[in-house]
Write an enzyme that holds these catalytic residues in place. Sequence first.
Site, PDB file in Angstrom:
ATOM      1  N   ASP A   1      -2.886   4.742  -2.304  1.00  0.00           N
ATOM      2  CA  ASP A   1      -3.910   5.327  -1.435  1.00  0.00           C
ATOM      3  C   ASP A   1      -4.294   6.736  -1.916  1.00  0.00           C
ATOM      4  O   ASP A   1      -3.409   7.522  -2.277  1.00  0.00           O
ATOM      5  CB  ASP A   1      -3.290   5.435  -0.035  1.00  0.00           C
ATOM      6  CG  ASP A   1      -4.288   5.729   1.055  1.00  0.00           C
ATOM      7  OD1 ASP A   1      -5.283   4.991   1.159  1.00  0.00           O
ATOM      8  OD2 ASP A   1      -4.083   6.701   1.792  1.00  0.00           O
TER       9      ASP A   1
ATOM     10  N   GLU B   1      -6.468   4.328  -5.788  1.00  0.00           N
ATOM     11  CA  GLU B   1      -7.765   4.488  -5.118  1.00  0.00           C
ATOM     12  C   GLU B   1      -8.310   5.861  -5.494  1.00  0.00           C
ATOM     13  O   GLU B   1      -7.710   6.875  -5.158  1.00  0.00           O
ATOM     14  CB  GLU B   1      -7.589   4.398  -3.600  1.00  0.00           C
ATOM     15  CG  GLU B   1      -8.914   4.454  -2.868  1.00  0.00           C
ATOM     16  CD  GLU B   1      -8.773   4.899  -1.429  1.00  0.00           C
ATOM     17  OE1 GLU B   1      -7.786   5.582  -1.103  1.00  0.00           O
ATOM     18  OE2 GLU B   1      -9.647   4.568  -0.624  1.00  0.00           O
TER      19      GLU B   1
ATOM     20  N   ASP C   1       0.870  -1.181   0.000  1.00  0.00           N
ATOM     21  CA  ASP C   1       0.000   0.000   0.000  1.00  0.00           C
ATOM     22  C   ASP C   1       0.911   1.236   0.000  1.00  0.00           C
ATOM     23  O   ASP C   1       1.798   1.346   0.855  1.00  0.00           O
ATOM     24  CB  ASP C   1      -0.852  -0.003   1.278  1.00  0.00           C
ATOM     25  CG  ASP C   1      -2.279   0.432   1.016  1.00  0.00           C
ATOM     26  OD1 ASP C   1      -3.208  -0.333   1.354  1.00  0.00           O
ATOM     27  OD2 ASP C   1      -2.452   1.533   0.444  1.00  0.00           O
TER      28      ASP C   1
ATOM     29  N   HIS D   1     -10.922  -2.959   3.019  1.00  0.00           N
ATOM     30  CA  HIS D   1     -10.841  -2.690   4.463  1.00  0.00           C
ATOM     31  C   HIS D   1     -11.653  -1.464   4.869  1.00  0.00           C
ATOM     32  O   HIS D   1     -11.779  -1.173   6.073  1.00  0.00           O
ATOM     33  CB  HIS D   1      -9.371  -2.503   4.848  1.00  0.00           C
ATOM     34  CG  HIS D   1      -8.770  -1.331   4.165  1.00  0.00           C
ATOM     35  ND1 HIS D   1      -8.598  -1.269   2.782  1.00  0.00           N
ATOM     36  CD2 HIS D   1      -8.354  -0.139   4.630  1.00  0.00           C
ATOM     37  CE1 HIS D   1      -8.092  -0.100   2.462  1.00  0.00           C
ATOM     38  NE2 HIS D   1      -7.927   0.599   3.550  1.00  0.00           N
ATOM     39  N   ASP D   2     -12.175  -0.725   3.867  1.00  0.00           N
ATOM     40  CA  ASP D   2     -12.995   0.460   4.159  1.00  0.00           C
ATOM     41  C   ASP D   2     -14.481   0.184   3.951  1.00  0.00           C
ATOM     42  O   ASP D   2     -15.297   1.093   4.132  1.00  0.00           O
ATOM     43  CB  ASP D   2     -12.632   1.628   3.215  1.00  0.00           C
ATOM     44  CG  ASP D   2     -11.257   2.170   3.460  1.00  0.00           C
ATOM     45  OD1 ASP D   2     -10.673   2.722   2.514  1.00  0.00           O
ATOM     46  OD2 ASP D   2     -10.745   2.032   4.587  1.00  0.00           O
TER      47      ASP D   2
HETATM   48  O1  TEU Z   1      -9.226   5.811   1.965  1.00  0.00           O
HETATM   49  C1  TEU Z   1      -9.532   7.075   1.392  1.00  0.00           C
HETATM   50  C2  TEU Z   1     -10.998   7.262   1.349  1.00  0.00           C
HETATM   51  O2  TEU Z   1     -11.550   7.967   0.520  1.00  0.00           O
HETATM   52  C3  TEU Z   1     -11.770   6.510   2.371  1.00  0.00           C
HETATM   53  O3  TEU Z   1     -10.901   6.476   3.505  1.00  0.00           O
HETATM   54  C4  TEU Z   1     -13.018   7.223   2.855  1.00  0.00           C
HETATM   55  O4  TEU Z   1     -12.822   8.602   2.811  1.00  0.00           O
HETATM   56  C5  TEU Z   1     -13.167   6.774   4.299  1.00  0.00           C
HETATM   57  O5  TEU Z   1     -13.304   5.360   4.252  1.00  0.00           O
HETATM   58  C6  TEU Z   1     -14.303   7.481   4.976  1.00  0.00           C
HETATM   59  O6  TEU Z   1     -15.491   6.796   4.789  1.00  0.00           O
HETATM   60  C7  TEU Z   1      -7.833   5.550   2.124  1.00  0.00           C
HETATM   61  C8  TEU Z   1      -7.675   4.250   2.901  1.00  0.00           C
HETATM   62  O7  TEU Z   1      -8.279   3.189   2.161  1.00  0.00           O
HETATM   63  C9  TEU Z   1      -8.354   4.419   4.244  1.00  0.00           C
HETATM   64  O8  TEU Z   1      -8.324   3.194   4.984  1.00  0.00           O
HETATM   65  C10 TEU Z   1      -7.627   5.510   5.012  1.00  0.00           C
HETATM   66  O9  TEU Z   1      -8.340   5.759   6.212  1.00  0.00           O
HETATM   67  C11 TEU Z   1      -7.547   6.803   4.188  1.00  0.00           C
HETATM   68  O10 TEU Z   1      -7.208   6.616   2.820  1.00  0.00           O
HETATM   69  C12 TEU Z   1      -6.455   7.692   4.744  1.00  0.00           C
HETATM   70  O11 TEU Z   1      -5.200   7.111   4.418  1.00  0.00           O
END
Ligand code: TEU
Length: 568
Positions: free
Chosen positions: A205, A261, A99, A337-338
């Site tokens: 990311d 992403e 990542d 993971h989100d």
């Molecule tokens: O995610 C960016 C993102 O757009 C999401 O985090 C979304 O804004 C968030 O899930 C709120 O609902 C990346 C990573 O995947 C995430 O795990 C991190 O928290 C974020 O960036 C910051 O690095």
Amino acid sequence: IAERPWWKDSVVYQIYPASFKDSNGDGVGDLQGIISELDYIRSIGVDVIWVCPMYDSPQVDMGYDISDYENVYPPYGTVQDMERLIAETHARGMRILLDLVVNHTSDQHKWFLESRSSKTNPKRDWYIWRPARYINGERKPPNNWLGNFGGSVWQWDEHTQEYYLHLFCPEQPDLNWENPETRQAIYKSAMEFWLQRGVDGFRVDTVNMYSKGDMADAPITDPRSEWQFAGLQYCNGPRMDEYLMEMNEILAKYNAMTVGECPNTPDMARVLKYVSAREKQLNMVFQFDVVDIGQGPYKFQTTPKNYSLPDLKRAIERTQVLHRGNDGWTTAFLENHDQSRSISRFGNDSPEHRVASGKMLAMMMAALSGTLFIYQGQEMGMVNFPLEWGMSEYKDVDSSNYYKMVAGRSGNDPEELMAAKVSLQHLARDHARVPVPWTAGENAGFSTAKPWMRPNDDYAVCNAKQQQTDKNSVLAFWKRMLKLRQQYGDLFVHGDFDVVDVENKDVFTFSKTWQNRKALVVLNFTEKERELALPAEVRSQKMQLLVSSVDHVKQTQLSAYEGRVYLI
Ligand code: TEU
């Protein structure tokens, strides 16, 4: 036909180190735990692993707040363990992505500690500092953007009397990509350190946030909502192409693959520019059309299942046509993971329908074009933990910030808090971070100690060991579908996707076409039997049933959550 580099036909398995497997009995997953299960991962039929941040970090945002790109978070292991993981992955004929989190660092990174130490420090300009505005004598941040975890994106720093930008937590200060010195340091420390150790590429990311939009006072588009974050203002800024082409020059030296992403990007032409081969920026991106479906101005301001199947079909179509007739490429994913678990979100996670709807979703994903990504536990049909669990089980800053905001805004109004809890049970990122269940034994076989997060209540029936012996398991069906995806790669990986009956609110039928061959995918998204209504021009042709997700296939009826693929 367009050239087929390895990353187009690959299936990628995403691993979240904290929750995959604990090998040293501290209740937290680790690199040795991943190494110990590489054969299991390979047996699913995947070709690549993507490991979420394992770098040294204070863990405010589960490792997306990096304090040292060139070191490993000690509870996960060491750089030597990473070198072993890379070697063991390659030894099994698989590749490994890490990542790349370079929109921001942790506030504990040595670069930021220097930058914040004084306004004249040589690294001051490595981050984004701005003076306060004063309105009626009151100190205000430089603009009124709101961040991804709620609240202003500006943090006041008493020591140097300025604000610094953080699109995420205050502990995640944004790097200043306008500064070429900073960019070069990022390429060297975050990228080349690991490329030299043999990683095959990166999941990048927040890839479209490095160049911010105009910093001038940007009005919040929805004054009604404190949580209307300004994603559309600070994504896809004017220098994005320049930065990504420069970054690509480094990656090209190592022939490294990238998947970016790419949230908050409704403009398809903008997305295409990121993934067009001749633009030399990224190989592919994750679009958010599908996983953001049904979400309000802020993701938790929504009610569960408040979208229709036609909405889902249209969202999938936007991710399936991106590469059509041009030199781009796309991805297919339902979980990461989100995201909360896809059976809970798009299927039916009741004990009666978890397996059937999990298989149906597996068929859908295996039949979509582009590089396919599977998230740890999705292959077993893991689902969200129940509403009954208390807020203490939610460990994610995204979840706790939202709940706190609702409590503050409503004065702890019970109904508002319950509505927030319902939204979290439906959409919280925590559901993806529950320990992977390996056995029906203590702690679900994840650890010999109490796991850092509670294993889901259903681990006695939903665990890797049970599913590897059960030929009717979700895991068995994923393996079968991935074999078919490989066998019919022209159709499933590269074929043109067309929705057949976009307005049907119960059944999702789509075709995949490659030259003179066609596959028809029919998915019953409901718990009721539905008529198998095939389009006339298809019925008249010779059709062969390739696979069904149920054992007893009826001639004119689709069983509950049944999926079928026909070859024409
Ligand atoms: O995610 C960016 C993102 O757009 C999401 O985090 C979304 O804004 C968030 O899930 C709120 O609902 C990346 C990573 O995947 C995430 O795990 C991190 O928290 C974020 O960036 C910051 O690095």
